[in-house]
Design a protein around this motif. Structure first.
Motif, PDB file in Angstrom:
ATOM      1  N   MET A  35       2.942  12.621   8.016  1.00  0.00           N
ATOM      2  CA  MET A  35       3.594  11.388   7.576  1.00  0.00           C
ATOM      3  C   MET A  35       5.001  11.715   7.088  1.00  0.00           C
ATOM      4  N   THR A  36       5.984  11.008   7.572  1.00  0.00           N
ATOM      5  CA  THR A  36       7.373  11.275   7.208  1.00  0.00           C
ATOM      6  C   THR A  36       7.642  10.819   5.785  1.00  0.00           C
ATOM      7  N   LEU A  37       8.744  11.340   5.221  1.00  0.00           N
ATOM      8  CA  LEU A  37       9.137  10.945   3.874  1.00  0.00           C
ATOM      9  C   LEU A  37       9.446   9.447   3.806  1.00  0.00           C
ATOM     10  N   LYS A  38      10.056   8.946   4.891  1.00  0.00           N
ATOM     11  CA  LYS A  38      10.408   7.530   4.910  1.00  0.00           C
ATOM     12  C   LYS A  38       9.157   6.653   4.851  1.00  0.00           C
ATOM     13  N   THR A  39       8.138   7.050   5.627  1.00  0.00           N
ATOM     14  CA  THR A  39       6.879   6.291   5.619  1.00  0.00           C
ATOM     15  C   THR A  39       6.226   6.334   4.240  1.00  0.00           C
ATOM     16  N   LYS A  40       6.229   7.544   3.629  1.00  0.00           N
ATOM     17  CA  LYS A  40       5.665   7.681   2.285  1.00  0.00           C
ATOM     18  C   LYS A  40       6.392   6.793   1.287  1.00  0.00           C
ATOM     19  N   PHE A  41       7.715   6.762   1.404  1.00  0.00           N
ATOM     20  CA  PHE A  41       8.515   5.977   0.468  1.00  0.00           C
ATOM     21  C   PHE A  41       8.214   4.484   0.604  1.00  0.00           C
ATOM     22  N   ILE A  42       8.086   4.034   1.873  1.00  0.00           N
ATOM     23  CA  ILE A  42       7.791   2.616   2.108  1.00  0.00           C
ATOM     24  C   ILE A  42       6.416   2.247   1.544  1.00  0.00           C
ATOM     25  N   LEU A  43       5.419   3.104   1.801  1.00  0.00           N
ATOM     26  CA  LEU A  43       4.071   2.843   1.312  1.00  0.00           C
ATOM     27  C   LEU A  43       4.021   2.840  -0.218  1.00  0.00           C
ATOM     28  N   LEU A  44       4.717   3.805  -0.817  1.00  0.00           N
ATOM     29  CA  LEU A  44       4.752   3.862  -2.281  1.00  0.00           C
ATOM     30  C   LEU A  44       5.481   2.646  -2.861  1.00  0.00           C
ATOM     31  N   SER A  45       6.536   2.211  -2.201  1.00  0.00           N
ATOM     32  CA  SER A  45       7.280   1.034  -2.659  1.00  0.00           C
ATOM     33  C   SER A  45       6.394  -0.215  -2.631  1.00  0.00           C
ATOM     34  N   LEU A  46       5.653  -0.374  -1.502  1.00  0.00           N
ATOM     35  CA  LEU A  46       4.762  -1.523  -1.390  1.00  0.00           C
ATOM     36  C   LEU A  46       3.652  -1.459  -2.441  1.00  0.00           C
ATOM     37  N   SER A  47       3.100  -0.251  -2.637  1.00  0.00           N
ATOM     38  CA  SER A  47       2.033  -0.084  -3.632  1.00  0.00           C
ATOM     39  C   SER A  47       2.539  -0.380  -5.040  1.00  0.00           C
ATOM     40  N   LEU A  48       3.758   0.091  -5.327  1.00  0.00           N
ATOM     41  CA  LEU A  48       4.334  -0.132  -6.650  1.00  0.00           C
ATOM     42  C   LEU A  48       4.605  -1.615  -6.886  1.00  0.00           C
ATOM     43  N   ALA A  49       5.130  -2.297  -5.847  1.00  0.00           N
ATOM     44  CA  ALA A  49       5.395  -3.734  -5.982  1.00  0.00           C
ATOM     45  C   ALA A  49       4.104  -4.511  -6.203  1.00  0.00           C
ATOM     46  N   ALA A  50       3.070  -4.151  -5.426  1.00  0.00           N
ATOM     47  CA  ALA A  50       1.779  -4.828  -5.577  1.00  0.00           C
ATOM     48  C   ALA A  50       1.199  -4.559  -6.964  1.00  0.00           C
ATOM     49  N   GLY A  51       1.318  -3.320  -7.421  1.00  0.00           N
ATOM     50  CA  GLY A  51       0.807  -2.954  -8.745  1.00  0.00           C
ATOM     51  C   GLY A  51       1.515  -3.704  -9.851  1.00  0.00           C
ATOM     52  N   LEU A  52       2.837  -3.877  -9.708  1.00  0.00           N
ATOM     53  CA  LEU A  52       3.591  -4.615 -10.717  1.00  0.00           C
ATOM     54  C   LEU A  52       3.163  -6.081 -10.761  1.00  0.00           C
ATOM     55  N   LEU A  53       2.881  -6.656  -9.593  1.00  0.00           N
ATOM     56  CA  LEU A  53       2.399  -8.036  -9.552  1.00  0.00           C
ATOM     57  C   LEU A  53       1.042  -8.163 -10.240  1.00  0.00           C
ATOM     58  N   VAL A  54       0.168  -7.190  -9.955  1.00  0.00           N
ATOM     59  CA  VAL A  54      -1.148  -7.199 -10.585  1.00  0.00           C
ATOM     60  C   VAL A  54      -1.030  -7.057 -12.096  1.00  0.00           C
TER      61      VAL A  54
END
Length: 376
Positions: free
Chosen positions: A1-20
């Motif tokens: 998995m590329t760094l870019k893919t990891k960053f995107i996934l982590l960004s989405l997870s962080l945004a979802a977590g903040l909403l929760v």
């Protein structure tokens, strides 16, 4: 998995977590955030006994059943205020409707119990009859003596009354005429027990300098105009303790028995208030929220059976269906445990650290590519 893919996934997870996290925080702490509280939560004075609510929707008259068993090991506590031959106030019940209520209860196998029976049931699981009912009257209106008392005697029905102690026999106190101590003592000898509805804290008071926001005096820290600030928690507890103790002392002096019961004005209570009650030996409290009471439930429900719009026949149908309609009612508790919010926050912090680390590496990688692309 590329760094870019990891960053995107982590960004989405962080945004979802903040909403929760935001949703959980609003659910639990909205009452502490006035703006959010006003935007997303409504607070009608559902605890105010001046706003009678009768859940008659879907109910139909039912035939009398002198042997019916509608609930066991539960108690319906009925709440009344004013009783009048010709009511002219929303919370006033007609004498005729009150008489009809008691007649229907008698003819449908409901059994009236005393406050002493109720207290022993709640605290010690003492036996009670099926379809047990406790009749209660708030505020100590003179109409209890003039109009309700004769009807109670007619049906040999015990009851309990909650006095605003400073208003009893006090001509200086404004408002609806209240009982005298002579009337209280006479009724006390004939089947009506008397308990505290505070000494003189049955009112709404400002909690800020504008007078716009008012809350029940007994359950809230009030605004001190002379000091231009809100009460401290210590000042609040001292004020409430003094009021309730004074009421207890006078009731003991007048009636010769310690007071162990309190009906909260407007049904409003707080954790500090419950703690104070416990310290003063008040082990039974009552609100105005509808429900059925079971053993161990020291802070009790009451069903509003008074008011001009009362229908005795539908009231009886409601009581017969109490298990289904009222049996699952409970006091609101924070739907989100505090530790769950802290755990969510911890997970977000860990995600945030990884997000920063991956983002930093991705930024470094881009910088190296950029530098490599312009190198000679």
């Amino acid at each position: 998995m590329t760094l870019k893919t990891k960053f995107i996934l982590l960004s989405l997870s962080l945004a979802a977590g903040l909403l929760v996290l935001g949703s959980l925080a609003v659910t639990r702490y909205h009452s502490r955030i006035p703006l959010i509280n006003r935007l997303f939560y409504t607070h009608p004075r559902a605890t105010n006994s001046e706003t009678p609510i009768y859940p008659y929707t879907g109910l139909k008259p039912e035939p009398n059943d002198p042997n019916g068993i509608y609930y066991k090991d539960r108690v319906i506590v009925l709440m009344y205020h004013d009783i009048s031959p010709k009511p002219d106030d929303l919370k006033s019940l007609s004498v005729a409707n009150f008489d009809k209520q008691l007649e229907l209860m008698r003819d449908n196998n409901f059994h009236w119990i005393t406050m002493n029976q109720y207290r022993n049931f709640i605290l010690h699981s003492s036996p009670i009859p099926v379809n047990a009912v406790l009749l209660t009257f708030d505020d100590g209106y003179e109409s209890l003596y003039k109009y309700a008392f004769p009807v109670l005697e007619k049906y040999h029905a015990p009851s309990a009354s909650f006095l605003i102690v400073n208003t009893v026999g006090n001509p200086q106190h404004n408002g609806v005429p209240k009982l005298t101590w002579e009337q209280v003592e006479l009724m006390h000898k004939n089947g009506i027990d008397f308990f505290s509805h505070t000494y003189d804290s049955h009112m709404y008071v400002p909690t800020g300098p504008s007078n716009k926001k008012q809350l029940p005096m007994l359950a809230s820290q009030i605004y001190l105009k002379d000091k231009k600030r809100k009460e401290t928690e210590q000042e609040y507890e001292q004020r409430v303790t003094s009021d309730l103790k004074k009421a207890n002392d006078i009731l003991f002096q007048k009636l010769g028995a310690p007071n162990h019961v309190l009906a909260f004005p407007f049904g409003a209570f707080s954790k500090p208030l419950l703690k104070i009650c416990n310290q003063l030996g008040i082990d039974i409290t009552l609100t105005v929220k509808s429900g059925l009471n079971k053993a161990g439930q020291t802070n009790g429900f009451r069903v509003n059976a008074g008011g001009m719009t009362n229908d005795p026949v539908l009231q009886m149908s409601l009581m017969k269906q109490a298990l289904n309609r009222l049996g699952n009612n409970h006091f609101g508790k924070p739907s989100v445990p505090h530790h769950f919010i802290l755990l969510t926050l911890l997970v977000l912090l860990i995600l945030g650290v990884f997000w920063l680390w991956v983002g930093w590496k991705l930024f470094g990688e881009k910088m190296r590519r950029k530098i490599g692309g312009i190198a000679p």
